[in-house]
Design a protein around this motif. Structure first.
Motif, PDB file in Angstrom:
ATOM      1  N   THR A  20      31.165 -41.721  -8.743  1.00  0.00           N
ATOM      2  CA  THR A  20      30.569 -40.471  -7.996  1.00  0.00           C
ATOM      3  C   THR A  20      31.604 -39.370  -7.928  1.00  0.00           C
ATOM      4  O   THR A  20      31.133 -38.216  -8.263  1.00  0.00           O
ATOM      5  CB  THR A  20      30.421 -41.167  -6.624  1.00  0.00           C
ATOM      6  N   ARG A  59      36.803 -40.493   3.621  1.00  0.00           N
ATOM      7  CA  ARG A  59      38.063 -40.953   3.170  1.00  0.00           C
ATOM      8  C   ARG A  59      38.114 -42.231   2.371  1.00  0.00           C
ATOM      9  O   ARG A  59      38.972 -43.189   2.281  1.00  0.00           O
ATOM     10  CB  ARG A  59      39.247 -40.751   3.930  1.00  0.00           C
ATOM     11  N   SER A  60      36.765 -42.732   2.014  1.00  0.00           N
ATOM     12  CA  SER A  60      36.422 -43.918   1.638  1.00  0.00           C
ATOM     13  C   SER A  60      37.136 -44.168   0.008  1.00  0.00           C
ATOM     14  O   SER A  60      37.432 -43.122  -0.762  1.00  0.00           O
ATOM     15  CB  SER A  60      35.039 -44.351   1.359  1.00  0.00           C
ATOM     16  N   HIS A 110      37.794 -36.868   8.206  1.00  0.00           N
ATOM     17  CA  HIS A 110      37.518 -38.313   8.570  1.00  0.00           C
ATOM     18  C   HIS A 110      37.177 -38.359  10.087  1.00  0.00           C
ATOM     19  O   HIS A 110      37.196 -37.237  10.898  1.00  0.00           O
ATOM     20  CB  HIS A 110      38.461 -39.322   8.176  1.00  0.00           C
ATOM     21  N   SER A 111      36.881 -39.618  10.576  1.00  0.00           N
ATOM     22  CA  SER A 111      36.471 -39.793  11.947  1.00  0.00           C
ATOM     23  C   SER A 111      37.290 -39.558  12.989  1.00  0.00           C
ATOM     24  O   SER A 111      36.950 -39.270  14.167  1.00  0.00           O
ATOM     25  CB  SER A 111      35.929 -41.217  11.997  1.00  0.00           C
ATOM     26  N   GLY A 124      27.939 -40.532   4.983  1.00  0.00           N
ATOM     27  CA  GLY A 124      27.039 -41.485   5.544  1.00  0.00           C
ATOM     28  C   GLY A 124      26.376 -41.367   6.666  1.00  0.00           C
ATOM     29  O   GLY A 124      25.793 -42.140   7.285  1.00  0.00           O
ATOM     30  N   ARG A 125      26.174 -39.974   6.988  1.00  0.00           N
ATOM     31  CA  ARG A 125      25.253 -39.744   8.256  1.00  0.00           C
ATOM     32  C   ARG A 125      24.348 -38.399   7.888  1.00  0.00           C
ATOM     33  O   ARG A 125      24.837 -37.558   7.463  1.00  0.00           O
ATOM     34  CB  ARG A 125      26.461 -39.211   9.309  1.00  0.00           C
ATOM     35  N   VAL A 131      27.347 -35.800  -1.208  1.00  0.00           N
ATOM     36  CA  VAL A 131      27.399 -37.171  -1.782  1.00  0.00           C
ATOM     37  C   VAL A 131      26.349 -38.062  -1.111  1.00  0.00           C
ATOM     38  O   VAL A 131      25.961 -39.121  -1.606  1.00  0.00           O
ATOM     39  CB  VAL A 131      28.969 -37.654  -1.860  1.00  0.00           C
ATOM     40  N   ILE A 144      23.831 -40.622   0.702  1.00  0.00           N
ATOM     41  CA  ILE A 144      22.489 -41.042   0.370  1.00  0.00           C
ATOM     42  C   ILE A 144      22.111 -41.957   1.682  1.00  0.00           C
ATOM     43  O   ILE A 144      22.750 -42.839   1.729  1.00  0.00           O
ATOM     44  CB  ILE A 144      22.356 -41.925  -0.726  1.00  0.00           C
ATOM     45  N   THR A 200      26.103 -40.132 -10.790  1.00  0.00           N
ATOM     46  CA  THR A 200      27.130 -41.191 -10.655  1.00  0.00           C
ATOM     47  C   THR A 200      26.644 -42.444 -11.550  1.00  0.00           C
ATOM     48  O   THR A 200      27.514 -43.100 -12.497  1.00  0.00           O
ATOM     49  CB  THR A 200      26.636 -41.960  -9.272  1.00  0.00           C
TER      50      THR A 200
HETATM   51  P1  NAP Z   1      32.015 -45.295   4.016  1.00  0.00           P
HETATM   52  O1  NAP Z   1      32.877 -46.171   3.533  1.00  0.00           O
HETATM   53  O2  NAP Z   1      31.366 -45.569   5.279  1.00  0.00           O
HETATM   54  O3  NAP Z   1      32.792 -44.008   4.506  1.00  0.00           O
HETATM   55  C1  NAP Z   1      32.586 -42.992   5.213  1.00  0.00           C
HETATM   56  C2  NAP Z   1      33.617 -41.657   5.581  1.00  0.00           C
HETATM   57  O4  NAP Z   1      33.027 -40.711   6.473  1.00  0.00           O
HETATM   58  C3  NAP Z   1      34.683 -42.495   6.499  1.00  0.00           C
HETATM   59  O5  NAP Z   1      36.132 -41.942   5.711  1.00  0.00           O
HETATM   60  C4  NAP Z   1      34.555 -41.996   7.599  1.00  0.00           C
HETATM   61  O6  NAP Z   1      36.017 -41.991   8.428  1.00  0.00           O
HETATM   62  C5  NAP Z   1      33.964 -40.732   7.583  1.00  0.00           C
HETATM   63  N1  NAP Z   1      33.196 -40.432   8.906  1.00  0.00           N
HETATM   64  C6  NAP Z   1      32.203 -41.394   9.358  1.00  0.00           C
HETATM   65  N2  NAP Z   1      31.751 -40.752  10.394  1.00  0.00           N
HETATM   66  C7  NAP Z   1      32.422 -39.571  10.586  1.00  0.00           C
HETATM   67  C8  NAP Z   1      32.074 -38.446  11.699  1.00  0.00           C
HETATM   68  N3  NAP Z   1      31.441 -38.854  12.619  1.00  0.00           N
HETATM   69  N4  NAP Z   1      33.167 -37.526  11.640  1.00  0.00           N
HETATM   70  C9  NAP Z   1      34.128 -37.407  10.533  1.00  0.00           C
HETATM   71  N5  NAP Z   1      34.128 -38.236   9.556  1.00  0.00           N
HETATM   72  C10 NAP Z   1      33.357 -39.534   9.616  1.00  0.00           C
HETATM   73  O7  NAP Z   1      30.946 -44.383   3.164  1.00  0.00           O
HETATM   74  P2  NAP Z   1      31.082 -44.150   1.527  1.00  0.00           P
HETATM   75  O8  NAP Z   1      31.138 -45.405   0.629  1.00  0.00           O
HETATM   76  O9  NAP Z   1      32.108 -43.151   1.112  1.00  0.00           O
HETATM   77  O10 NAP Z   1      29.583 -43.353   1.358  1.00  0.00           O
HETATM   78  C11 NAP Z   1      29.328 -42.038   1.895  1.00  0.00           C
HETATM   79  C12 NAP Z   1      28.060 -41.605   1.909  1.00  0.00           C
HETATM   80  O11 NAP Z   1      27.894 -41.489   0.260  1.00  0.00           O
HETATM   81  C13 NAP Z   1      26.964 -42.718   2.199  1.00  0.00           C
HETATM   82  O12 NAP Z   1      25.850 -42.098   2.403  1.00  0.00           O
HETATM   83  C14 NAP Z   1      26.447 -43.420   0.827  1.00  0.00           C
HETATM   84  O13 NAP Z   1      25.372 -44.235   0.671  1.00  0.00           O
HETATM   85  C15 NAP Z   1      26.876 -42.126  -0.220  1.00  0.00           C
HETATM   86  N6  NAP Z   1      27.285 -42.597  -1.548  1.00  0.00           N
HETATM   87  C16 NAP Z   1      26.569 -42.092  -2.449  1.00  0.00           C
HETATM   88  C17 NAP Z   1      27.003 -42.312  -3.955  1.00  0.00           C
HETATM   89  C18 NAP Z   1      26.009 -41.389  -5.014  1.00  0.00           C
HETATM   90  O14 NAP Z   1      25.900 -42.071  -5.943  1.00  0.00           O
HETATM   91  N7  NAP Z   1      25.624 -40.240  -4.743  1.00  0.00           N
HETATM   92  C19 NAP Z   1      27.875 -43.053  -4.355  1.00  0.00           C
HETATM   93  C20 NAP Z   1      28.606 -43.486  -3.140  1.00  0.00           C
HETATM   94  C21 NAP Z   1      28.280 -43.452  -1.796  1.00  0.00           C
HETATM   95  P3  NAP Z   1      36.806 -43.109   8.880  1.00  0.00           P
HETATM   96  O15 NAP Z   1      37.603 -43.329   7.485  1.00  0.00           O
HETATM   97  O16 NAP Z   1      38.089 -42.580   9.680  1.00  0.00           O
HETATM   98  O17 NAP Z   1      36.020 -44.185   9.527  1.00  0.00           O
END
Ligand code: NAP
Length: 287
Positions: free
Chosen positions: A141, A166-167, A189-190, A210-211, A229, A231, A269
């Motif tokens: 990605t 920060r995933s 991040h959160s 992811g929101r 990014v 979805i 991706t």
């Molecule tokens: P994830 O593992 O859930 O990580 C989400 C990140 O966002 C975490 O670091 C979290 O902080 C932060 N976050 C959540 N709520 C927040 C808030 N209210 N304020 C500030 N930061 C916040 O998700 P992910 O795997 O990285 O995926 C993120 C999004 O990208 C999802 O929608 C997923 O479907 C999408 N995605 C798309 C692709 C693509 O091919 N386009 C590939 C991968 C993912 P903390 O670390 O502090 O909890």
């Protein structure tokens, strides 16, 4: 006046056309690239992702092997299958679709994939190489995002880049890549205080939260490049459609360039997964 769209679908299809030539050249030398995709369980979203990956392989001529297990598959079975695939000369890339069922230790599974077949770039060896600025396999990605910036002649050097999220899959490697490209990088991040103030400083703003519609127009500096990014599937009462982490309609009026969802980062991706698999096969031939 609205910002220009970064068309991930068009870029993905032009890159994939070029991949066909590389795959054909490898196949002609008896070295057709091969990708094994392991799916455990019946998560509907994962099933769609895996099908899309297999179809994308076939479309460019990469051999694909799809291996399905029920949700209650023992961890040892997965580890044994990965060991077989590590030794299989027809397989150059191994991908384990995440998330895995709860009883399986995800880290333990990812760590048994041979680093030279780790086309997702999640093995500690590859994460370390990326952190050292010497990447071998870049997670697909953020790799796709860098290609989108490059194709649109956005050089991150000297720019303020803000990554929200920060995933290990998205936010963290994205930040490392932007840093490697000489941006000044902030990761939110959160637990970040006044996230909007950080976001407003960004010349390049990447949302991986992811929101749905998390990034609103007031969080975006006029003229910024905005990469979405996210979805997210909206609830049925809101139409059940896919939606990014950015409030697209409002933010496109402020940004200079913006990725849509769908049709933005998503198609890139899978494209970079193909790129990593071809690269793995080419490297093996060179050794
Ligand atoms: P994830 O593992 O859930 O990580 C989400 C990140 O966002 C975490 O670091 C979290 O902080 C932060 N976050 C959540 N709520 C927040 C808030 N209210 N304020 C500030 N930061 C916040 O998700 P992910 O795997 O990285 O995926 C993120 C999004 O990208 C999802 O929608 C997923 O479907 C999408 N995605 C798309 C692709 C693509 O091919 N386009 C590939 C991968 C993912 P903390 O670390 O502090 O909890």
């Amino acid at each position: 006046m609205g910002g220009r769209l970064i068309d991930g679908k068009a870029l993905a299809s032009s890159l994939r056309a070029a991949f066909k030539t590389r795959v054909a050249a490898l196949s002609a030398q008896g070295h057709r690239p091969g990708l094994a995709v392991i799916l455990a369980g019946e998560n509907p979203a994962s099933q769609v992702y895996v099908r899309n990956k297999v179809d994308a392989c076939e479309a460019v001529g990469i051999f694909s092997l799809k291996i399905d297990y029920p949700a209650n598959v023992p961890q040892e079975t997965l580890l044994a299958k990965i060991a077989d695939l590590n030794a299989d000369p027809a397989i150059h890339g191994i991908l384990v679709q995440l998330p895995l069922p709860d009883h399986i230790d995800e880290e333990a599974v990812l760590e048994v994939i041979a680093p030279e077949k780790d086309v997702d770039g999640f093995h500690a060896v590859n994460v370390g190489a990326l952190a050292q600025g010497n990447p071998r396999f870049i997670p697909c990605t953020p790799y796709g995002v860098m290609k989108m910036l490059e194709a649109n002649r956005i050089d991150p050097a000297g720019k303020e880049a803000v990554v929200i999220g920060r995933s290990n899959i998205a936010g963290k490697p994205m930040a490392l890549l932007l840093l490697g490209a000489n941006a000044t990088v902030t990761v939110c991040h959160s637990k970040t205080r006044d996230l909007a103030a950080h976001a407003r400083r960004a010349d390049i703003l990447v949302a991986a939260v992811g929101r749905p519609r998390f990034v609103t127009a007031d969080m975006v500096k006029p003229g910024a490049v905005v990469i979405d990014v996210g979805i997210n599937r909206l609830p049925a009462e809101e139409g059940g459609k896919l939606c990014g982490d950015v409030d697209f309609e409002a933010v496109k009026e402020v940004a200079s360039l913006i990725t849509p969802v769908p049709g933005g980062v998503g198609p890139m991706t899978i494209t970079m997964l193909l790129a990593n698999t071809i690269e793995a096969a080419e490297r093996e031939l060179e050794t």
